[in-house]
Design a protein around this motif. Structure first.
Motif, mmCIF file in Angstrom:
data_model
loop_
_atom_site.group_PDB
_atom_site.id
_atom_site.type_symbol
_atom_site.label_atom_id
_atom_site.label_comp_id
_atom_site.label_asym_id
_atom_site.label_seq_id
_atom_site.Cartn_x
_atom_site.Cartn_y
_atom_site.Cartn_z
ATOM 1 N N ASP A 88 44.400 -5.381 138.579
ATOM 2 C CA ASP A 88 45.303 -5.795 139.650
ATOM 3 C C ASP A 88 46.638 -6.290 139.103
ATOM 4 O OD1 ASP A 88 45.767 -5.977 142.379
ATOM 5 O OD2 ASP A 88 45.067 -8.040 142.533
ATOM 6 N N ARG A 89 46.627 -6.784 137.873
ATOM 7 C CA ARG A 89 47.854 -7.374 137.306
ATOM 8 C C ARG A 89 48.809 -6.304 136.773
ATOM 9 N NH1 ARG A 89 51.974 -9.109 135.647
ATOM 10 N NH2 ARG A 89 52.449 -11.202 134.854
ATOM 11 N N VAL A 90 48.294 -5.165 136.333
ATOM 12 C CA VAL A 90 49.180 -4.097 135.858
ATOM 13 C C VAL A 90 49.909 -3.475 137.048
ATOM 14 C CG1 VAL A 90 47.628 -3.565 133.935
ATOM 15 C CG2 VAL A 90 47.465 -2.235 136.049
ATOM 16 N N HIS A 91 50.987 -2.766 136.755
ATOM 17 C CA HIS A 91 51.613 -1.938 137.793
ATOM 18 C C HIS A 91 51.911 -0.570 137.192
ATOM 19 C CE1 HIS A 91 55.317 -3.293 135.733
ATOM 20 N NE2 HIS A 91 55.823 -2.131 136.165
ATOM 21 N N PHE A 92 52.005 0.416 138.053
ATOM 22 C CA PHE A 92 52.230 1.779 137.582
ATOM 23 C C PHE A 92 53.706 2.131 137.693
ATOM 24 C CE2 PHE A 92 52.224 6.469 138.121
ATOM 25 C CZ PHE A 92 51.636 6.789 136.911
ATOM 26 N N ASN A 109 57.868 6.416 134.254
ATOM 27 C CA ASN A 109 57.317 6.640 132.920
ATOM 28 C C ASN A 109 55.904 7.218 132.936
ATOM 29 O OD1 ASN A 109 59.387 5.288 130.985
ATOM 30 N ND2 ASN A 109 59.111 3.780 132.617
ATOM 31 N N ASN A 110 55.308 7.268 134.142
ATOM 32 C CA ASN A 110 53.932 7.737 134.270
ATOM 33 C C ASN A 110 52.984 6.920 133.391
ATOM 34 O OD1 ASN A 110 51.962 9.434 135.435
ATOM 35 N ND2 ASN A 110 51.938 10.735 133.603
ATOM 36 N N GLN A 111 53.240 5.597 133.338
ATOM 37 C CA GLN A 111 52.412 4.703 132.528
ATOM 38 C C GLN A 111 52.202 3.380 133.261
ATOM 39 O OE1 GLN A 111 54.866 4.958 128.821
ATOM 40 N NE2 GLN A 111 52.915 5.380 127.817
ATOM 41 N N TYR A 112 51.128 2.699 132.878
ATOM 42 C CA TYR A 112 50.863 1.357 133.402
ATOM 43 C C TYR A 112 51.557 0.326 132.519
ATOM 44 C CZ TYR A 112 47.372 3.292 136.545
ATOM 45 O OH TYR A 112 46.744 3.998 137.539
ATOM 46 N N MET A 113 52.094 -0.705 133.164
ATOM 47 C CA MET A 113 52.841 -1.728 132.455
ATOM 48 C C MET A 113 52.440 -3.115 132.956
ATOM 49 S SD MET A 113 56.666 -0.068 132.256
ATOM 50 C CE MET A 113 56.946 1.425 131.312
ATOM 51 N N ILE A 114 52.790 -4.124 132.165
ATOM 52 C CA ILE A 114 52.567 -5.513 132.569
ATOM 53 C C ILE A 114 53.865 -6.275 132.328
ATOM 54 C CG2 ILE A 114 51.133 -7.575 132.328
ATOM 55 C CD1 ILE A 114 48.971 -5.880 131.066
ATOM 56 N N HIS A 115 54.507 -6.687 133.397
ATOM 57 C CA HIS A 115 55.776 -7.408 133.295
ATOM 58 C C HIS A 115 55.564 -8.908 133.488
ATOM 59 C CE1 HIS A 115 58.748 -3.860 134.181
ATOM 60 N NE2 HIS A 115 57.957 -3.633 133.154
ATOM 61 N N ILE A 117 43.407 2.757 131.121
ATOM 62 C CA ILE A 117 43.174 2.909 129.680
ATOM 63 C C ILE A 117 43.962 4.105 129.144
ATOM 64 C CG2 ILE A 117 41.433 3.495 127.939
ATOM 65 C CD1 ILE A 117 39.390 2.012 129.804
ATOM 66 N N ASP A 118 43.898 5.210 129.857
ATOM 67 C CA ASP A 118 44.539 6.447 129.392
ATOM 68 C C ASP A 118 46.060 6.375 129.433
ATOM 69 O OD1 ASP A 118 42.007 7.498 129.060
ATOM 70 O OD2 ASP A 118 42.000 8.539 131.004
ATOM 71 N N LYS A 119 46.593 5.544 130.347
ATOM 72 C CA LYS A 119 48.037 5.569 130.564
ATOM 73 C C LYS A 119 48.706 4.212 130.311
ATOM 74 C CE LYS A 119 47.587 9.190 134.099
ATOM 75 N NZ LYS A 119 47.733 9.501 135.545
ATOM 76 N N MET A 120 48.053 3.361 129.534
ATOM 77 C CA MET A 120 48.659 2.057 129.249
ATOM 78 C C MET A 120 49.843 2.224 128.307
ATOM 79 S SD MET A 120 48.860 -1.208 129.603
ATOM 80 C CE MET A 120 47.340 -1.839 130.314
ATOM 81 N N TYR A 121 50.928 1.572 128.659
ATOM 82 C CA TYR A 121 52.139 1.615 127.841
ATOM 83 C C TYR A 121 52.024 0.590 126.715
ATOM 84 C CZ TYR A 121 57.043 0.683 126.585
ATOM 85 O OH TYR A 121 58.212 0.486 125.912
ATOM 86 N N LEU A 122 52.143 1.068 125.483
ATOM 87 C CA LEU A 122 52.116 0.206 124.304
ATOM 88 C C LEU A 122 53.407 0.444 123.522
ATOM 89 C CD1 LEU A 122 48.416 0.847 123.243
ATOM 90 C CD2 LEU A 122 49.318 -1.229 124.298
#
Length: 751
Positions: free
Chosen positions: A461-465, A469-475, A533-538
């Motif tokens: 719930d805390r991530v956003h898409f 960038n077609n990736q999940y992020m956490i701001h 997991i597959d689309k987490m931005y690192l």
């Protein structure tokens, strides 16, 4: 760096008393037994600068924090450990004149904390007019009877004339915390007589529990009881006598301390207090001390780390293990490990993420598995509070608190409280760490799977898409590096979120059908977690081949710490917060913290590139920083740096590296010496259920050795100039790896 104690293998000793260093002395000579503890302040009143403090595990108070700019979601209070009733108070009159080392003339001062048996000794000779009197104090908090405090004072007349001695021993509830808002007093007396006092914490506005604490004092003395005084907040007994030349008077004070954490009513509490007092009254001082010393001997037999050729390193290691043992030994699953333990008021005495990231690895290696399991159960039992913390932010799942006593977040700095959410991942990692080290899956497949599931629901719930960038992020987070607040895509946080989701999905495949039903994780949820997991931005920089601490970090004016003028260090004591946040300087390992956690998951090149980039910009102004860097440096064969960081973590408080030990010891970072030694110099790892080592001996040492608990075995590892030696002390034979080569450990093995 300031050193006020002599360098000895088993003792923290000094023959000097410097008033300007008294708070340092008090911190460094603190005592504890897991149930309660105290700073090394004097038994008698001292009119100079001092920070008296006695603290009881699990007894706390919600301090007021509401301010004019209050926002939705802010914690309602800041929880803090409170100064307990002063039950060690003993004042002394010499011919009618009160002893006070802030004003009196005295010589032959000695102060000694014996790390081997947990006894604090102090002595001096004081001159008051024609009287010359020698005082010898001994003090310990029993580890054999957790509710027991013991003091013994010998008073010898060294003057030619007769001297009148009076001892006024008190139980004093008129105490406060130095850092309390509004100069508050926390205790209200409910029962008082000549030898006992029962006090209750005053009512609060937040519905948190009120604690009752009872103390009863018993005495063994050659002096005569001459007076009693029962007041509103203090009760005291006076003992008197006249001493001829060379005559010695002795007084023992034994105090039983009980709290409402263990008893349901005041009547039950007083009854228990009386029973315990009667129990110990029949025992001599030597019997009480021997029982205490025997348990300390058992602890050291299993956990002592021996270093030959470097007494400074040896003292630092034992001092740190002593600090850990006096704070927590796993006897009460309701308790945890505060960053200052029982040694000071800073950090409120609450539980932080330090426990899971730093304490768990050490307790796994030096105690039975149940000790660490209790730390994991502590979090499980506070899931209800973690739900509330997440709901306060409008999020699903569980957000474990940054600072807590009861599971509810009680820290009042927003950038720490609700942005430093990496602690959710650290708690998940601790479950994994316990499971891989012990081989015991009973926790992770039951209570642990519940914790992991609720943490994963929070992350999802805390991530956003980011569609762009077609990736999940956490701001909007703060990583372990608290010199960077409210950043986007902190690599540490994103990595732990991704890893936690992955680990949870793995565990869900193994839980029983009943447990899976109770967890109620839908296929839709699992698919969402896998997508994250597959689309987490690192964040990663290809040119530097490093993981980027957070978005925008590389846009800073990147300069090494060596560019900072020496007179501006530490920067947290010289720079404004604004300047620190705009700088590139790192408080502690952030990227490197995760690389340490998963050290076998990264290539040597990745570890080298990231260490070489980030370490020169790290000011190590967190007490937790040096240990991680020591292990990483050892892994990279940077021996000089590994030893340098070991020395910093092992002697952080003894040498007052960060100029803040006056506030109390850094208990959770006292894990650092063991971590640096065992995981760094000895290269201990557990990978794919196999225990392995890659030992080396620092050039300045002659040898080192330690004992390690692992899956029902006790193993002794010794490293000297001839090589490494492994001995199975107890348990079944074990296959291990040494420098990558398999060997079966069933007796003494030499490599």
């Amino acid at each position: 760096m300031k050193r006020i104690f002599e360098v000895q293998p088993w003792n923290v000793s000094t023959h000097e008393f410097k008033p300007e260093d008294k708070r340092l002395q008090e911190s460094m000579t603190s005592l504890g037994n897991g149930y309660m503890g105290m700073r090394g302040f004097f038994d008698e009143d001292y009119s100079g600068d001092s920070l008296p403090g006695i603290y009881i595990g699990g007894v706390w108070y919600p301090d007021k924090t509401r301010v004019g700019w209050w926002k939705n979601g802010y914690p309602k209070y800041f929880g803090k450990v409170i100064n307990a009733v002063n039950f060690i108070k003993m004042n002394f009159m010499i011919n009618g004149s009160k002893l006070d080392l802030a004003n009196d003339e005295f010589t032959d001062f000695d102060l000694d904390l014996n790390l081997k048996n947990g006894v604090l000794v102090r002595s001096f000779v004081v001159t008051k007019g024609a009287a010359k009197v020698q005082f010898n104090f001994e003090r310990f908090l029993s580890v054999a009877q957790k509710e027991l405090s013991v003091q013994k004072v010998d008073i010898k007349n060294l003057s030619d004339a007769e001297v009148k001695i009076e001892v006024i021993s008190a139980l004093d509830s008129n105490v406060k915390n130095e850092d309390a808002n509004y100069d508050e007093h926390f205790w209200e007396v409910r029962h008082i007589d000549e030898d006992s006092l029962v006090a209750e914490t005053k009512a609060n506005d937040f519905g948190t529990p009120r604690f009752t604490s009872g103390m009863q004092a018993g005495y063994v003395t050659s002096l005569e009881k001459t007076d009693e005084n029962v007041g509103d907040t203090e009760t005291s007994i006076t003992f008197s006598g006249k001493l001829n030349k060379d005559e010695v008077a002795t007084i023992e004070k034994r105090v039983i301390v009980v709290t409402s954490r263990d008893y349901d009513s005041q009547d039950e509490l007083i009854s228990a207090m009386n029973d315990l007092s009667a129990k110990i009254s029949s025992q001599s001082y030597d019997e009480l001390l021997t029982a205490h010393e025997n348990i300390w001997a058992e602890r050291w037999e299993q956990s002592d780390v021996k270093i030959e050729g470097d007494t400074e390193a040896q003292q630092g290691m034992r001092f740190n293990l002593f600090g850990l043992f006096t704070t927590y030994y796993g006897d009460d699953a309701r308790l945890n490990i505060g960053p200052k333990g029982f040694t000071g008021e800073k950090y409120g005495g609450a539980t932080y993420w330090d426990t899971e990231a730093f304490a768990v690895p050490v307790y796994l290696g030096i105690t039975k598995p149940e000790v660490t399991r209790n730390l994991l159960m502590y979090r499980y039992k506070q899931l209800d509070g973690a739900y509330i913390n997440a709901q306060e932010q409008g999020l699903k799942g569980a957000l474990f608190p940054m600072v807590t006593f009861n599971g509810i977040e009680c820290h009042n700095e927003w950038e720490i409280t609700f942005e430093e959410i990496h602690r959710n991942g650290d708690i998940a990692f601790a479950i994994y760490n316990y499971t891989r080290y012990t081989g015991d899956k009973s926790y992770v497949l039951n209570e642990g799977s519940k914790v992991l599931t609720e943490i994963s629901r929070f992350w999802a719930d805390r991530v956003h898409f980011s569609k762009r960038n077609n990736q999940y992020m956490i701001h909007g987070v703060t990583g372990p590096d608290e010199y960077e607040n409210n950043v986007d895509n902190n690599w540490n946080t994103n990595y732990l979120a991704q890893w936690t989701l992955k680990y949870t999905l793995e565990i869900l495949k193994e839980v029983s059908a009943d447990q899976a039903k109770a967890l109620n994780v839908s296929d839709e949820e699992k698919a969402k977690w896998q997508d994250i997991i597959d689309k987490m931005y690192l964040p990663y920089d290809k040119d530097l081949d490093i993981f980027v601490q957070h978005d925008g970090f590389l846009d800073k004016d990147l300069e090494p710490v060596s560019a900072i003028p020496k007179d501006q260090l530490p920067i947290n004591q010289h720079w404004s917060w604004d300047k620190i946040l705009r700088s590139p300087y790192i408080k502690q390992g952030d990227v490197l913290q995760v690389m340490y956690d998963f050290i076998d998951e990264f290539t040597p090149e990745q570890k080298k590139h990231n260490f070489d980039f980030y370490e020169p910009m790290t000011v190590h102004e967190s007490s937790l920083s040096a240990a991680i860097h020591s292990v990483m440096a050892a892994d990279l064969h940077y021996e000089k740096k590994a030893v340098e960081f070991y020395e910093r973590t092992a002697r952080l408080d003894l040498d007052n590296y960060n100029n803040d030990t006056v506030d109390g010891l850094h208990i959770t970072s006292m894990t650092g010496g063991w971590i640096a030694m065992v995981q760094g110099f000895a290269g201990m790892r557990v990978h794919n259920d196999t225990l392995s080592y890659k030992p080396f001996l620092p050039k300045k040492w002659d040898s080192y050795s330690f004992r390690q608990v692992f899956r029902g075995r006790v193993i002794e590892v010794s490293v000297d100039k001839q090589g490494s030696h492994f001995e199975l002390i107890s348990g079944d034979p074990l296959d291990i790896l040494v420098d990558g080569k398999p060997t079966t450990l069933d007796s003494l093995q030499t490599n």
